[in-house]
Scaffold this active site. Structure first.
Site, mmCIF file in Angstrom:
data_model
loop_
_atom_site.group_PDB
_atom_site.id
_atom_site.type_symbol
_atom_site.label_atom_id
_atom_site.label_comp_id
_atom_site.label_asym_id
_atom_site.label_seq_id
_atom_site.Cartn_x
_atom_site.Cartn_y
_atom_site.Cartn_z
ATOM 1 N N ASP A 54 0.812 -1.216 0.000
ATOM 2 C CA ASP A 54 0.000 0.000 0.000
ATOM 3 C C ASP A 54 0.848 1.271 0.000
ATOM 4 O O ASP A 54 2.003 1.279 0.419
ATOM 5 C CB ASP A 54 -0.894 -0.019 1.243
ATOM 6 N N GLU B 152 -13.950 2.224 0.033
ATOM 7 C CA GLU B 152 -13.406 2.888 1.215
ATOM 8 C C GLU B 152 -13.773 4.368 1.254
ATOM 9 O O GLU B 152 -13.851 4.958 2.338
ATOM 10 C CB GLU B 152 -11.891 2.725 1.263
#
Length: 655
Positions: free
Chosen positions: A409, A464
């Protein structure tokens, strides 16, 4: 793989010809696309589609620090053409288990140790430079400047230079909105007045920065690239994002320093008369470098029970829910019950900055071993820079534990150095039989063909965003992404919310997020979206309260034998059928506008078929969780009526 190649040194009748000295014409195998290549004075192209000019002019050149300028005033020494017809059988069947790779190619060799490859497919055009210098070269700039037809519009995603997570809202505007002070990312979809759609992106991007565009305010698009970073901002340990976001503060006056003997990224212009043709175009994958792995038996796509989106929000348990061993065993029990092959352990399991220091509440080896007893494997989240600094140590440790993948990430850049990290990470992961899911990532650009253990990419305003915004992950974006972002490759949108809301009811609740749109739109995403590693974003307790939806979702594959787009329009709606083994799947979704559609079932084989379907309930326009499930019998002579509520969806499994 079946391959048929015909080569010749000059014009081949039927697909390429000379226009004048140093100028060439190349056509697609079906003759509907033509590229005129002009090499006198400067290298540029004109592209026509179905007899209409799709790209009046595209200028291509390079500027090297040594003074060479490939594409400017060079003499063609040799022109070689070939026609290729072959079949690609991808390791991971994102859309289709058999990809037809059929194109005509013109290869020009120029005085000055460089060349150009141009390919014309039935659904697009691509070109790239290649150089043959004995030493390394420094690329100051690459020209890829595009003049679309007057009156064209485009779906822009505006970005700031040069930190970019590729999570931006699409805005449809005239090309004159693109000025020299603004920057847009790829893929870029352009709608022309007469020549249909042009989608611009790139493939086989390695050891080089990503391509962006700026403009002049009159519809002219000028390539721009993140420069090589000379110095990053120094992060103080313990401050916000100290371990993950590294802002460039000083750059070099060039975009890449690289090998002098290499090919450069493909510049891609896909062409489509109808929007739905964009849904099954695999040109980016075809242009990726062929796979580097001989043994791929260990690469297993599948669904994943995910923790972070739902904030580990378990109830009715006798332990404190959170990032701890007991919670992850609970996720494993849930995954095992529904035959979900993976769970992800997202942020929190290690001390930030050191992947070898595990928090005391977590026993990774015990969790992995427990999962193996239940046929559920573990994927670990980590920050990219920490992984890069501990690459071999961490990857070996993951393999020794029995972990099956990494979710990497926060790269948030695509300058040359960060692009190289992707390749370094993919190779290291493959050496340890680990899958990769890139988050905080730039667009897919062919690496998943070269390294098929790379299963998914974020680079999308996914679910998200509903934790902090009421605008980004909307039904309108849900039916825009498949045509544009998903064109480049798989996308980790992370669907599966069991709390669903119409526009008037949606609320931002970070720890208890909900989706915009109906329950059935969430179900439809499992059929509509390409995601070989596909998340279930909600928590096990929420799914256990909705056993019918959960059982349906977990029957849906994550890879496909065949993709069959049926109807749709960018940002409005789409209807797509898929095939896996002997079973078919049908999905549909709309923006905030309700619709009534008829789905033609002629794609089915002869005979009668049983459909198990989930459709928006009669009150789904008021309560987005409302749905109805039915089982009916149909044949390939039937059409299926589909009603979609605002933000609605439809999903069916056809036996």
């Amino acid at each position: 793989m079946k391959t048929f190649i015909v080569c010749c040194l000059s014009a081949c009748v039927g697909f390429t010809g000379r226009l004048a000295a140093q100028d060439y014409r190349l056509s697609s195998p079906d003759g509907k696309i033509t590229v005129q290549v002009f090499t006198r004075d400067s290298l540029h192209f004109t592209i026509t589609h179905n007899g209409q000019v799709a790209v009046p002019r595209l200028d291509a050149a390079m500027e090297l620090a040594s003074g060479e300028q490939p594409g400017i005033g060079a003499k063609v020494l040799r022109a070689v053409t070939k026609s290729v017809q072959q079949e690609i059988r991808p390791v991971v069947t994102v859309k289709n288990n058999l990809i037809e790779d059929h194109y005509n190619e013109l290869k020009l060799s120029f005085r000055g140790n460089y060349g150009l490859q141009v390919r014309a497919y039935n659904d697009g055009v691509a070109y790239r430079f290649e150089t043959d210098f004995p030493d390394s070269i420094t690329v100051k700039y690459e020209t890829c400047n595009v003049q679309p037809p007057a009156g064209s519009q485009a779906w822009f995603q505006w970005v700031k230079r040069w930190m970019n997570h590729y999570e931006h809202t699409y805005e449809k505007m005239g090309l004159d909105s693109l000025t020299e002070t603004r920057t847009i990312q790829l893929p870029l979809l352009i709608t022309t007045p007469q020549a249909g759609n042009i989608l611009i992106t790139e493939s086989d991007l390695y050891d080089y920065p990503g391509l962006y565009f700026t403009g002049n305010g009159n519809g002219y698009m000028k390539a721009i690239y993140p420069p090589v970073v000379k110095k990053e901002r120094i992060n103080q340990r313990g401050t916000k994002d100290w371990d993950r976001r590294f802002f460039p503060v000083e750059s070099e006056p060039y975009i890449a320093r690289t090998s002098g003997r290499r090919t450069f990224p493909w510049r891609v212009a896909a062409l489509a008369s109808d929007d739905i043709q964009l849904l099954n175009n695999e040109i980016v994958y075809k242009l990726g470098a062929p796979g580097k792995l001989t043994n791929t038996d260990w690469i297993r796509p599948g669904q994943v029970a995910w923790d972070w989106w739902n904030n580990w929000d378990l109830t009715g348990v006798d332990f404190r829910a959170g990032v701890n061993t007991a919670t992850y065993k609970y996720y494993i029990d849930f995954a095992a019950k529904y035959h979900i092959p993976y769970i992800i352990m997202d942020e929190g399991w290690y001390e930030l900055g050191d992947l070898t220091k595990i928090i005391k509440e977590v026993d990774v080896k015990a969790i992995v071993d427990y999962g193996k007893q239940k046929n559920v494997d573990v994927i670990l989240w980590c920050v990219w820079r920490t992984l890069d600094e501990q690459m071999e140590t961490a990857m070996k440790q993951f393999e020794d534990w029995g972990v099956k993948g990494v979710k990497v990430d926060f790269m948030d850049r695509d300058d040359q150095a960060v692009v190289n990290f992707y390749w370094r990470c993919a190779a290291a992961a493959a050496a340890h039989h680990l899958l990769v899911d890139f988050h905080g990532a730039f667009k897919p650009s062919g690496i998943n063909r070269t390294w098929p253990n790379v299963l998914n990419f974020e680079g999308v305003q996914g679910m998200e965003h509903n934790k902090w915004s009421d605008k980004n992950a909307s039904p309108q974006m849900a039916v825009t992404l498949p045509y544009i972002r998903m064109f480049a490759g798989p996308m980790d949108y992370t669907p599966g919310a069991m709390r669903n809301a119409q526009k008037r009811d949606f609320a931002i609740v970070y720890d208890k997020p909900m989706s915009q749109g109906t329950r059935c739109q969430q179900l439809a995403m499992y059929i509509l979206y390409d995601a070989p590693l596909q998340m279930l974003c909600d928590n096990p307790v929420a799914y256990e309260k909705e056993p019918a939806c959960t059982a349906f979702i977990t029957r849906i594959p994550t890879t496909w034998d065949r993709t069959i787009p049926l109807q749709g329009k960018v940002s409005e709606y789409l209807v797509v059928a898929r095939k896996k083994d002997n079973r078919y799947y049908l999905g549909a979704a709309t923006n905030w506008t309700p619709r009534d559609l008829m789905a033609d079932l002629s794609f089915l084989p002869e005979g009668t078929h049983r459909i198990t379907l989930f459709k928006d309930g009669i009150n789904a326009d008021r309560n987005a969780t409302d749905y109805k499930t039915e089982t009916i019998t149909v044949s390939n002579k039937d059409s299926l009526r589909i009603h979609l509520a605002p933000g609605g969806g439809f999903a069916a499994i056809i036996d």
